[in-house]
Write an enzyme that holds these catalytic residues in place. Structure first.
Site, PDB file in Angstrom:
ATOM      1  N   CYS A 174       0.815  -1.226   0.000  1.00 48.96           N
ATOM      2  CA  CYS A 174       0.000   0.000   0.000  1.00 48.96           C
ATOM      3  C   CYS A 174       0.843   1.268   0.000  1.00 48.96           C
ATOM      4  O   CYS A 174       0.343   2.337  -0.359  1.00 48.96           O
ATOM      5  CB  CYS A 174      -0.920   0.024   1.210  1.00 48.96           C
ATOM      6  SG  CYS A 174      -2.071  -1.358   1.294  1.00 48.96           S
ATOM      7  N   GLY A 225       0.136  -3.313   4.488  1.00 51.81           N
ATOM      8  CA  GLY A 225      -0.061  -4.714   4.817  1.00 51.81           C
ATOM      9  C   GLY A 225       1.252  -5.414   5.118  1.00 51.81           C
ATOM     10  O   GLY A 225       2.307  -5.045   4.602  1.00 51.81           O
ATOM     11  N   CYS A 269      -0.694   3.204   6.202  1.00 49.86           N
ATOM     12  CA  CYS A 269      -0.398   1.888   6.756  1.00 49.86           C
ATOM     13  C   CYS A 269      -0.134   0.936   5.587  1.00 49.86           C
ATOM     14  O   CYS A 269      -0.542   1.200   4.459  1.00 49.86           O
ATOM     15  CB  CYS A 269      -1.549   1.380   7.608  1.00 49.86           C
ATOM     16  SG  CYS A 269      -3.064   0.976   6.719  1.00 49.86           S
ATOM     17  N   HIS A 289      -8.920   3.478  -2.822  1.00 50.73           N
ATOM     18  CA  HIS A 289      -7.569   3.058  -2.445  1.00 50.73           C
ATOM     19  C   HIS A 289      -7.006   2.081  -3.478  1.00 50.73           C
ATOM     20  O   HIS A 289      -6.911   0.874  -3.226  1.00 50.73           O
ATOM     21  CB  HIS A 289      -7.627   2.415  -1.057  1.00 50.73           C
ATOM     22  CG  HIS A 289      -6.315   1.956  -0.507  1.00 50.73           C
ATOM     23  ND1 HIS A 289      -5.078   2.372  -0.992  1.00 50.73           N
ATOM     24  CD2 HIS A 289      -6.037   1.071   0.504  1.00 50.73           C
ATOM     25  CE1 HIS A 289      -4.120   1.784  -0.315  1.00 50.73           C
ATOM     26  NE2 HIS A 289      -4.672   0.985   0.595  1.00 50.73           N
TER      27      HIS A 289
END
Length: 394
Positions: free
Chosen positions: A92, A383, A381, A351
């Site tokens: 991400c 993963g 954040c 996203h």
């Protein structure tokens, strides 16, 4: 050796399409090429041959975005073949990682002009099948979707770490006592702010629609959503959970790109920069608590810049889940939450994994330019338990 200042001259993105929506028919390499071409066209004084590198983030890379999508974007955009391209993957955070790596090359003098960005088509992410352990198997084979999350997990990984992303958001909600009602309220506010920003024309100078596609604004914004509508949605990951499709970011398609230069490159563009890159930070955390990854990354980036939350003019925090974003805010008690995502966040905007970090960086740069001065922060954040943050100034 002196460290050079790095400027963001311009930042663009596509409207963000929903899964199976308006951008479903567009290949990710074409999405990437479109934003690269748009940057070049918006800076006519810059000779494209002066671009020293194109760095793109991409979280999947298993389908049409294989074979170094950054280099594919260079070629498809019609840039000189002398312009190289490299693709990076920090899941991400990939789009922001691309910005950081391009900025680092400029700061060290390895480049003068660079394009950094990210792309993802979650709609077009393929299914994959592993090669069999032995030749000519007679049984059926497992197909894996590469759209999102863990697949083909290494059995040596502790089960605690390999929970789904949604279960990770539930764990953050547990840790901080974040209720379903608080998450739904946060999601509604994301949609309200995004719709208001579009109505006010705040995205007009940033978003470049894809040619031939009838999509001029982000496709997932739900202006008419209500608390009652969100309350009717069933929990998506636990029977008695708090995380739903309504208080989480959707699956999306899109691309974003930024034009970065040093002082010499800036003169070649003939433009005033939007902002200057000050510092960045990346940190790790336990994988199942990935949603809290930005907490330390933000604090480290601000410390390196000699700034605090009270110095911020703009703050873009990726909203992977309302629970995750609220969990981060709970660990920054000195931060005014009203400062965060004033133009809406990923729950409303979307996203597209590899593009989101570039979108956030570009959004902060445009907000600083609109303000005329100040300090901005963007963070995500990631993963598998990471966080990334970027500090900009004007």
């Amino acid at each position: 050796m002196s460290i050079r200042d790095v400027y963001i001259v311009d930042a663009v993105r596509t409207p963000i399409g929903k899964f199976g929506g308006a951008l479903a028919g567009v290949r990710p390499d074409d999405l990437a090429a479109h934003v690269v071409r748009a940057l070049v066209d918006r800076t006519p004084d810059l000779d494209p041959a002066r671009i020293d590198d194109v760095v793109f983030g991409d979280a999947n890379g298993a389908g049409e975005d294989n074979r170094d999508v950054a280099r594919m974007a260079v070629l498809l955009a019609g840039l000189p073949v002398s312009v190289p391209g490299v693709t990076v993957n920090r899941l991400c955070g990939s789009g922001m990682e691309a910005v950081v790596q391009a900025a680092r090359a400029i700061a060290l003098g390895d480049a003068s002009v660079a394009v950094a960005g990210g792309v993802e088509s979650m709609t077009r992410a393929p299914w994959v099948v592993q090669k069999p352990e032995r030749a000519f198997p007679a049984g059926h084979q497992q197909l894996w979707s590469t759209t999102l999350g863990w697949r083909m997990t290494n059995p040596r990984m502790p089960e605690e770490w390999t929970v789904s992303l949604g279960e990770g958001a539930e764990l953050v909600a547990d840790k901080h006592g974040i209720t379903r009602e608080a998450q739904d309220a946060f999601a509604l506010e994301s949609h309200r702010k995004a719709a208001a920003a579009w109505s006010a024309g705040l995205y007009d100078g940033e978003v470049v629609p894809y040619p031939g596609v009838e999509l001029v604004r982000d496709e997932c914004i739900r202006e008419g959503s209500t608390p009652e509508a969100l309350a009717r949605l069933k929990p998506a990951f636990r029977p008695d959970g708090t995380v739903t499709a309504g208080n989480a970011s959707p699956l999306n398609d899109g691309a974003a790109a930024l034009l970065l230069t040093d002082e010499e490159g800036l003169r070649a563009t003939g433009r005033e920069p939007l902002a200057r890159i000050r510092t960045s930070a990346v940190t790790g955390i336990e994988p199942h608590l990935f949603g809290l990854g930005p907490v330390d990354a933000v604090q480290r980036a601000l410390a390196k810049a000699g700034r605090g939350f009270g110095d911020l003019t703009a703050f873009e925090l990726n909203e992977a889940f309302a629970a995750q974003a609220l969990g981060c805010l709970a660990e920054w008690p000195e931060l005014d939450p009203a400062l965060v995502n004033p133009r809406g966040g990923a729950i409303a905007i979307g996203h597209p994994l590899g593009a989101s970090g570039a979108r956030l960086a570009g959004s902060v740069a445009h907000q600083l330019a609109a303000a005329g001065s100040g300090t901005g922060l963007a963070a995500l954040c990631i993963g598998v338990g990471q966080g990334i943050a970027l500090v900009l100034e004007r």
